[in-house]
Design a protein around this motif. Structure first.
Motif, PDB file in Angstrom:
ATOM      1  N   ILE A 271       0.952  -1.125   0.057  1.00 54.74           N
ATOM      2  CA  ILE A 271       0.015  -0.005   0.040  1.00 54.74           C
ATOM      3  C   ILE A 271       0.973   1.143  -0.006  1.00 54.74           C
ATOM      4  CG2 ILE A 271      -1.962   1.357   1.126  1.00 54.74           C
ATOM      5  CD1 ILE A 271      -2.627  -1.604   2.503  1.00 54.74           C
ATOM      6  N   ILE A 272       0.854   2.040  -1.117  1.00 53.98           N
ATOM      7  CA  ILE A 272       1.894   3.285  -1.088  1.00 53.98           C
ATOM      8  C   ILE A 272       0.680   4.371  -0.963  1.00 53.98           C
ATOM      9  CG2 ILE A 272       3.137   4.728  -2.782  1.00 53.98           C
ATOM     10  CD1 ILE A 272       3.739   2.225  -4.483  1.00 53.98           C
ATOM     11  N   GLU A 273       0.710   4.871   0.204  1.00 56.28           N
ATOM     12  CA  GLU A 273      -0.089   5.982   0.527  1.00 56.28           C
ATOM     13  C   GLU A 273       0.455   7.108   0.201  1.00 56.28           C
ATOM     14  OE1 GLU A 273       0.318   5.630   4.944  1.00 56.28           O
ATOM     15  OE2 GLU A 273      -1.199   3.977   5.015  1.00 56.28           O
ATOM     16  N   ILE A 274      -0.736   8.030  -0.468  1.00 56.37           N
ATOM     17  CA  ILE A 274      -0.491   9.350  -1.223  1.00 56.37           C
ATOM     18  C   ILE A 274      -1.641  10.320  -0.750  1.00 56.37           C
ATOM     19  CG2 ILE A 274       0.705   8.521  -3.181  1.00 56.37           C
ATOM     20  CD1 ILE A 274      -1.701   8.178  -4.698  1.00 56.37           C
ATOM     21  N   ASP A 275      -1.110  11.620  -1.013  1.00 57.55           N
ATOM     22  CA  ASP A 275      -2.174  12.825  -0.841  1.00 57.55           C
ATOM     23  C   ASP A 275      -2.199  13.472  -1.971  1.00 57.55           C
ATOM     24  OD1 ASP A 275      -2.593  12.119   1.932  1.00 57.55           O
ATOM     25  OD2 ASP A 275      -1.157  13.302   2.538  1.00 57.55           O
ATOM     26  N   GLY A 276      -3.464  14.227  -2.118  1.00 56.10           N
ATOM     27  CA  GLY A 276      -3.587  15.018  -3.280  1.00 56.10           C
ATOM     28  C   GLY A 276      -3.795  14.307  -4.512  1.00 56.10           C
ATOM     29  N   CYS A 277      -4.312  13.135  -4.538  1.00 53.60           N
ATOM     30  CA  CYS A 277      -4.699  12.426  -5.654  1.00 53.60           C
ATOM     31  C   CYS A 277      -6.023  12.907  -6.231  1.00 53.60           C
ATOM     32  CB  CYS A 277      -4.622  10.924  -5.377  1.00 53.60           C
ATOM     33  SG  CYS A 277      -4.666   9.801  -6.967  1.00 53.60           S
ATOM     34  N   ASP A 278      -6.239  12.792  -7.748  1.00 53.58           N
ATOM     35  CA  ASP A 278      -7.404  13.380  -8.334  1.00 53.58           C
ATOM     36  C   ASP A 278      -8.120  12.182  -9.089  1.00 53.58           C
ATOM     37  OD1 ASP A 278      -5.249  13.077 -10.052  1.00 53.58           O
ATOM     38  OD2 ASP A 278      -5.814  15.001 -11.185  1.00 53.58           O
ATOM     39  N   LEU A 279      -7.737  10.874  -8.535  1.00 56.28           N
ATOM     40  CA  LEU A 279      -8.387   9.710  -9.491  1.00 56.28           C
ATOM     41  C   LEU A 279      -9.255   9.167  -8.374  1.00 56.28           C
ATOM     42  CD1 LEU A 279      -4.950   8.565 -10.467  1.00 56.28           C
ATOM     43  CD2 LEU A 279      -6.637   9.448 -11.967  1.00 56.28           C
ATOM     44  N   VAL A 280     -10.192   8.663  -8.998  1.00 63.51           N
ATOM     45  CA  VAL A 280     -11.379   7.689  -8.569  1.00 63.51           C
ATOM     46  C   VAL A 280     -11.081   6.305  -8.068  1.00 63.51           C
ATOM     47  CG1 VAL A 280     -13.164   8.861  -9.630  1.00 63.51           C
ATOM     48  CG2 VAL A 280     -12.507   6.702 -10.566  1.00 63.51           C
ATOM     49  N   HIS A 281     -11.590   5.880  -6.814  1.00 56.04           N
ATOM     50  CA  HIS A 281     -11.512   4.410  -6.214  1.00 56.04           C
ATOM     51  C   HIS A 281     -11.474   3.377  -7.624  1.00 56.04           C
ATOM     52  CE1 HIS A 281     -11.584   1.424  -3.346  1.00 56.04           C
ATOM     53  NE2 HIS A 281     -12.400   0.848  -3.976  1.00 56.04           N
ATOM     54  N   GLY A 282     -10.690   2.867  -7.826  1.00 63.32           N
ATOM     55  CA  GLY A 282     -10.594   1.487  -8.714  1.00 63.32           C
ATOM     56  C   GLY A 282      -9.619   1.839  -9.867  1.00 63.32           C
ATOM     57  N   THR A 283      -9.243   3.087 -10.071  1.00 65.73           N
ATOM     58  CA  THR A 283      -8.643   3.715 -11.267  1.00 65.73           C
ATOM     59  C   THR A 283      -7.185   2.640 -11.428  1.00 65.73           C
ATOM     60  OG1 THR A 283      -9.340   5.858 -10.996  1.00 65.73           O
ATOM     61  CG2 THR A 283      -7.398   5.328 -12.495  1.00 65.73           C
ATOM     62  N   PRO A 284      -6.943   2.025 -12.682  1.00 67.65           N
ATOM     63  CA  PRO A 284      -5.763   1.247 -12.726  1.00 67.65           C
ATOM     64  C   PRO A 284      -4.515   2.179 -12.929  1.00 67.65           C
ATOM     65  CG  PRO A 284      -7.548   0.739 -14.412  1.00 67.65           C
ATOM     66  CD  PRO A 284      -8.009   1.975 -13.765  1.00 67.65           C
ATOM     67  N   VAL A 285      -3.392   1.874 -12.317  1.00 72.00           N
ATOM     68  CA  VAL A 285      -2.359   2.414 -12.307  1.00 72.00           C
ATOM     69  C   VAL A 285      -1.685   1.914 -13.298  1.00 72.00           C
ATOM     70  CG1 VAL A 285      -0.251   3.436 -10.925  1.00 72.00           C
ATOM     71  CG2 VAL A 285      -2.668   3.393 -10.015  1.00 72.00           C
ATOM     72  N   ILE A 286      -0.847   2.770 -14.220  1.00 64.63           N
ATOM     73  CA  ILE A 286       0.244   2.156 -15.341  1.00 64.63           C
ATOM     74  C   ILE A 286       1.491   2.339 -14.973  1.00 64.63           C
ATOM     75  CG2 ILE A 286      -1.730   1.742 -16.821  1.00 64.63           C
ATOM     76  CD1 ILE A 286      -0.670   4.285 -18.344  1.00 64.63           C
ATOM     77  N   ASP A 287       2.017   3.343 -14.206  1.00 62.06           N
ATOM     78  CA  ASP A 287       3.434   3.718 -13.730  1.00 62.06           C
ATOM     79  C   ASP A 287       3.318   4.373 -12.542  1.00 62.06           C
ATOM     80  OD1 ASP A 287       5.939   3.226 -13.728  1.00 62.06           O
ATOM     81  OD2 ASP A 287       6.315   4.228 -15.884  1.00 62.06           O
ATOM     82  N   ILE A 288       4.459   4.433 -11.935  1.00 64.09           N
ATOM     83  CA  ILE A 288       4.931   5.187 -10.958  1.00 64.09           C
ATOM     84  C   ILE A 288       6.214   5.811 -11.311  1.00 64.09           C
ATOM     85  CG2 ILE A 288       5.284   5.533  -8.288  1.00 64.09           C
ATOM     86  CD1 ILE A 288       3.605   3.097  -8.206  1.00 64.09           C
ATOM     87  N   LYS A 289       6.580   7.204 -11.181  1.00 62.76           N
ATOM     88  CA  LYS A 289       7.693   7.647 -11.326  1.00 62.76           C
ATOM     89  C   LYS A 289       8.191   8.734 -10.086  1.00 62.76           C
ATOM     90  CE  LYS A 289       7.526   7.648 -16.333  1.00 62.76           C
ATOM     91  NZ  LYS A 289       8.323   6.272 -16.641  1.00 62.76           N
TER      92      LYS A 289
END
Length: 247
Positions: free
Chosen positions: A130-148
Protein backbone atom coordinates in the motif's frame (compact mmCIF):
# COMPACT_ATOMS: atom_id res chain seq x y z
CA UNK A 1 17.89 21.26 -36.22
CA UNK A 2 15.67 19.40 -38.67
CA UNK A 3 14.60 15.82 -38.08
CA UNK A 4 14.04 13.00 -40.55
CA UNK A 5 10.33 12.14 -40.40
CA UNK A 6 10.17 10.24 -43.68
CA UNK A 7 10.20 6.76 -42.15
CA UNK A 8 6.83 5.85 -40.66
CA UNK A 9 6.60 2.75 -38.42
CA UNK A 10 4.33 -0.02 -39.63
CA UNK A 11 1.06 -0.73 -37.76
CA UNK A 12 2.69 -3.85 -36.32
CA UNK A 13 5.54 -1.76 -34.89
CA UNK A 14 3.04 0.68 -33.39
CA UNK A 15 0.98 -2.03 -31.69
CA UNK A 16 1.50 -2.55 -27.97
CA UNK A 17 -0.43 -3.30 -24.81
CA UNK A 18 -0.36 -1.85 -21.31
CA UNK A 19 -1.13 -3.79 -18.15
CA UNK A 20 -1.92 -2.09 -14.84
CA UNK A 21 0.69 -2.41 -12.10
CA UNK A 22 -1.90 -1.66 -9.42
CA UNK A 23 -5.08 0.22 -8.57
CA UNK A 24 -6.17 3.33 -6.69
CA UNK A 25 -8.02 3.07 -3.37
CA UNK A 26 -9.74 6.34 -2.47
CA UNK A 27 -12.70 8.07 -0.85
CA UNK A 28 -13.38 9.56 -4.29
CA UNK A 29 -16.05 7.26 -5.72
CA UNK A 30 -17.24 8.96 -8.93
CA UNK A 31 -16.19 11.57 -11.46
CA UNK A 32 -18.49 14.27 -10.04
CA UNK A 33 -16.89 15.57 -6.84
CA UNK A 34 -13.39 14.44 -7.81
CA UNK A 35 -10.79 17.25 -7.92
CA UNK A 36 -10.06 18.44 -11.45
CA UNK A 37 -6.30 18.40 -10.85
CA UNK A 38 -3.92 16.69 -8.47
CA UNK A 39 -2.67 18.68 -5.48
CA UNK A 40 -5.85 20.73 -5.00
CA UNK A 41 -7.25 18.62 -2.16
CA UNK A 42 -4.31 17.50 -0.04
CA UNK A 43 -6.52 16.27 2.81
CA UNK A 44 -8.06 13.59 0.59
CA UNK A 45 -5.96 10.51 1.24
CA UNK A 46 -5.59 7.78 -1.38
CA UNK A 47 -3.44 4.71 -1.88
CA UNK A 48 -1.86 2.82 -4.74
CA UNK A 49 -2.43 -0.88 -4.15
CA UNK A 50 0.20 -3.22 -5.60
CA UNK A 51 0.31 -6.97 -5.43
CA UNK A 52 2.85 -8.02 -2.81
CA UNK A 53 5.09 -9.90 -5.23
CA UNK A 54 8.87 -10.31 -5.27
CA UNK A 55 9.05 -8.06 -8.34
CA UNK A 56 7.06 -5.24 -6.71
CA UNK A 57 9.01 -5.42 -3.45
CA UNK A 58 12.22 -4.91 -5.41
CA UNK A 59 10.68 -2.38 -7.81
CA UNK A 60 9.81 0.11 -5.06
CA UNK A 61 13.24 -0.04 -3.39
CA UNK A 62 14.26 3.56 -2.67
CA UNK A 63 10.78 4.95 -3.29
CA UNK A 64 10.37 5.64 0.42
CA UNK A 65 12.98 8.41 0.12
CA UNK A 66 10.87 10.41 -2.35
CA UNK A 67 8.57 13.17 -1.13
CA UNK A 68 6.36 13.19 -4.25
CA UNK A 69 5.46 10.84 -7.09
CA UNK A 70 4.15 11.07 -10.62
CA UNK A 71 1.26 8.62 -10.90
CA UNK A 72 0.29 7.59 -14.44
CA UNK A 73 -3.12 5.97 -14.67
CA UNK A 74 -5.82 4.93 -17.13
CA UNK A 75 -9.19 6.72 -17.26
CA UNK A 76 -11.10 3.45 -17.11
CA UNK A 77 -14.50 5.15 -16.66
CA UNK A 78 -14.17 6.53 -20.22
CA UNK A 79 -14.10 3.17 -22.00
CA UNK A 80 -17.37 3.83 -23.85
CA UNK A 81 -16.55 7.44 -24.72
CA UNK A 82 -14.85 8.56 -27.92
CA UNK A 83 -11.80 10.80 -28.01
CA UNK A 84 -12.52 14.45 -28.77
CA UNK A 85 -10.20 16.75 -30.67
CA UNK A 86 -11.81 19.81 -29.04
CA UNK A 87 -12.98 19.98 -25.42
CA UNK A 88 -14.57 22.60 -23.14
CA UNK A 89 -12.40 23.18 -20.04
CA UNK A 90 -14.36 24.16 -16.88
CA UNK A 91 -11.84 26.94 -16.24
CA UNK A 92 -13.02 28.63 -19.44
CA UNK A 93 -16.65 28.51 -18.39
CA UNK A 94 -17.62 25.38 -20.29
CA UNK A 95 -18.31 27.25 -23.54
CA UNK A 96 -14.90 27.89 -25.11
CA UNK A 97 -13.30 24.99 -26.97
CA UNK A 98 -9.57 24.23 -27.05
CA UNK A 99 -7.57 21.30 -28.41
CA UNK A 100 -7.54 18.23 -26.22
CA UNK A 101 -3.72 18.11 -26.27
CA UNK A 102 -3.64 21.53 -24.60
CA UNK A 103 -5.73 20.16 -21.72
CA UNK A 104 -5.79 17.28 -19.24
CA UNK A 105 -9.25 16.22 -20.31
CA UNK A 106 -9.96 12.48 -20.01
CA UNK A 107 -11.43 12.38 -23.55
CA UNK A 108 -8.13 11.52 -25.21
CA UNK A 109 -7.03 9.06 -27.92
CA UNK A 110 -5.22 7.18 -25.12
CA UNK A 111 -6.98 8.03 -21.84
CA UNK A 112 -3.82 8.34 -19.74
CA UNK A 113 -3.70 10.63 -16.70
CA UNK A 114 -0.71 12.09 -14.89
CA UNK A 115 -0.88 13.23 -11.26
CA UNK A 116 1.79 14.66 -8.96
CA UNK A 117 1.05 13.32 -5.49
CA UNK A 118 2.71 13.57 -2.08
CA UNK A 119 4.06 10.27 -0.73
CA UNK A 120 2.96 9.59 2.85
CA UNK A 121 4.33 6.11 3.41
CA UNK A 122 4.50 2.52 2.29
CA UNK A 123 2.74 -0.29 4.15
CA UNK A 124 3.43 -3.98 3.51
CA UNK A 125 0.64 -6.47 4.10
CA UNK A 126 0.48 -10.17 3.36
CA UNK A 127 -1.06 -9.79 -0.10
CA UNK A 128 -0.67 -6.06 -0.77
CA UNK A 129 1.80 -3.23 -0.89
CA UNK A 130 0.00 0.00 0.00
CA UNK A 131 1.62 3.23 -1.21
CA UNK A 132 -0.12 6.01 0.72
CA UNK A 133 -0.47 9.31 -1.18
CA UNK A 134 -2.12 12.71 -0.73
CA UNK A 135 -3.56 15.08 -3.32
CA UNK A 136 -4.62 12.40 -5.80
CA UNK A 137 -7.35 13.24 -8.35
CA UNK A 138 -8.30 9.69 -9.32
CA UNK A 139 -11.44 7.75 -8.41
CA UNK A 140 -11.46 4.50 -6.49
CA UNK A 141 -10.51 1.55 -8.69
CA UNK A 142 -8.53 3.50 -11.30
CA UNK A 143 -5.83 1.28 -12.89
CA UNK A 144 -2.31 2.61 -12.30
CA UNK A 145 0.06 2.00 -15.21
CA UNK A 146 3.29 3.49 -13.83
CA UNK A 147 4.89 5.32 -10.92
CA UNK A 148 7.82 7.69 -11.32
CA UNK A 149 9.64 9.92 -8.82
CA UNK A 150 9.02 13.66 -8.88
CA UNK A 151 12.47 15.18 -9.45
CA UNK A 152 12.56 18.83 -8.29
CA UNK A 153 15.58 20.00 -10.29
CA UNK A 154 14.05 18.76 -13.55
CA UNK A 155 10.29 18.85 -12.93
CA UNK A 156 9.94 22.25 -11.21
CA UNK A 157 10.35 24.60 -14.17
CA UNK A 158 10.73 28.30 -13.41
CA UNK A 159 8.85 30.87 -15.52
CA UNK A 160 6.61 28.15 -16.98
CA UNK A 161 3.19 28.87 -18.44
CA UNK A 162 0.03 26.81 -18.88
CA UNK A 163 -1.56 29.09 -21.45
CA UNK A 164 -5.34 29.31 -20.99
CA UNK A 165 -5.05 27.46 -17.64
CA UNK A 166 -2.94 30.18 -15.99
CA UNK A 167 -4.49 32.28 -13.25
CA UNK A 168 -6.22 31.59 -9.96
CA UNK A 169 -9.35 29.44 -9.65
CA UNK A 170 -12.13 31.05 -7.55
CA UNK A 171 -12.42 29.53 -4.07
CA UNK A 172 -15.94 29.20 -2.63
CA UNK A 173 -17.12 29.53 0.94
CA UNK A 174 -18.41 26.19 2.27
CA UNK A 175 -20.88 25.80 5.14
CA UNK A 176 -22.76 22.86 6.65
CA UNK A 177 -26.25 22.23 8.01
CA UNK A 178 -26.49 20.97 11.61
CA UNK A 179 -27.20 17.43 10.35
CA UNK A 180 -24.18 17.51 8.04
CA UNK A 181 -21.99 18.99 10.77
CA UNK A 182 -22.82 16.14 13.13
CA UNK A 183 -21.77 13.54 10.52
CA UNK A 184 -18.59 15.44 9.71
CA UNK A 185 -17.52 15.62 13.32
CA UNK A 186 -18.24 11.94 13.92
CA UNK A 187 -16.35 10.66 10.86
CA UNK A 188 -13.67 13.36 10.51
CA UNK A 189 -14.57 14.18 6.90
CA UNK A 190 -14.51 17.96 7.00
CA UNK A 191 -11.03 18.81 5.69
CA UNK A 192 -11.22 16.67 2.56
CA UNK A 193 -14.85 17.51 1.82
CA UNK A 194 -14.32 21.24 2.26
CA UNK A 195 -11.32 21.16 -0.09
CA UNK A 196 -13.43 19.44 -2.76
CA UNK A 197 -16.41 21.79 -2.46
CA UNK A 198 -14.46 25.03 -2.27
CA UNK A 199 -13.06 24.21 -5.74
CA UNK A 200 -16.66 24.13 -7.04
CA UNK A 201 -17.22 20.66 -8.56
CA UNK A 202 -20.33 21.72 -10.49
CA UNK A 203 -20.29 21.57 -14.30
CA UNK A 204 -19.41 24.99 -15.65
CA UNK A 205 -22.66 25.29 -17.61
CA UNK A 206 -24.71 24.85 -14.40
CA UNK A 207 -23.01 27.50 -12.27
CA UNK A 208 -25.91 29.93 -12.67
CA UNK A 209 -28.40 27.43 -11.20
CA UNK A 210 -28.45 28.87 -7.70
CA UNK A 211 -30.41 26.74 -5.26
CA UNK A 212 -30.07 23.54 -7.29
CA UNK A 213 -29.18 20.52 -5.14
CA UNK A 214 -26.27 18.33 -6.27
CA UNK A 215 -25.24 14.96 -4.86
CA UNK A 216 -22.02 13.00 -5.09
CA UNK A 217 -20.40 10.10 -3.27
CA UNK A 218 -17.50 10.62 -0.89
CA UNK A 219 -16.10 8.04 1.50
CA UNK A 220 -19.14 5.96 2.54
CA UNK A 221 -21.67 8.77 2.14
CA UNK A 222 -23.89 10.66 -0.28
CA UNK A 223 -23.11 14.37 -0.03
CA UNK A 224 -25.98 16.71 -0.98
CA UNK A 225 -25.15 20.39 -1.39
CA UNK A 226 -26.61 23.46 -3.00
CA UNK A 227 -25.41 26.88 -4.05
CA UNK A 228 -26.42 29.80 -1.85
CA UNK A 229 -24.93 32.33 -4.25
CA UNK A 230 -22.04 32.48 -6.71
CA UNK A 231 -19.46 32.41 -3.91
CA UNK A 232 -21.07 30.12 -1.31
CA UNK A 233 -22.13 26.46 -1.23
CA UNK A 234 -23.83 24.70 1.66
CA UNK A 235 -23.95 20.99 2.44
CA UNK A 236 -27.56 20.21 3.30
CA UNK A 237 -27.40 16.50 4.07
CA UNK A 238 -24.92 13.67 4.47
CA UNK A 239 -26.38 10.16 4.32
CA UNK A 240 -24.76 6.75 4.45
CA UNK A 241 -24.56 4.91 1.14
CA UNK A 242 -26.94 1.96 0.86
CA UNK A 243 -25.47 -1.45 0.21
CA UNK A 244 -26.72 -3.75 -2.55
CA UNK A 245 -29.50 -5.00 -0.29
CA UNK A 246 -30.84 -1.47 0.24
CA UNK A 247 -29.64 -1.31 3.84
Amino acid sequence: MSQDTSSTPSPEENSFSIQPIGFIASDLKEKFGTPRQAGLCLSVASSIILENSAFNREAITGLENCSHLWVLAWFHKNKDMKARSLVRPPRLGGNTKVGVFSTRSPYRPNPISISACALNGIVFKKNEIIIEIDGCDLVHGTPVIDIKPYIPYADAIEDSSAGWADGDWPILEVSYSPQARAILDKHQLEDGLTEILCQDPRPAYQKKNEGKVYTFQFNAFDISFKTINETHVRVEEITALKDKNGK
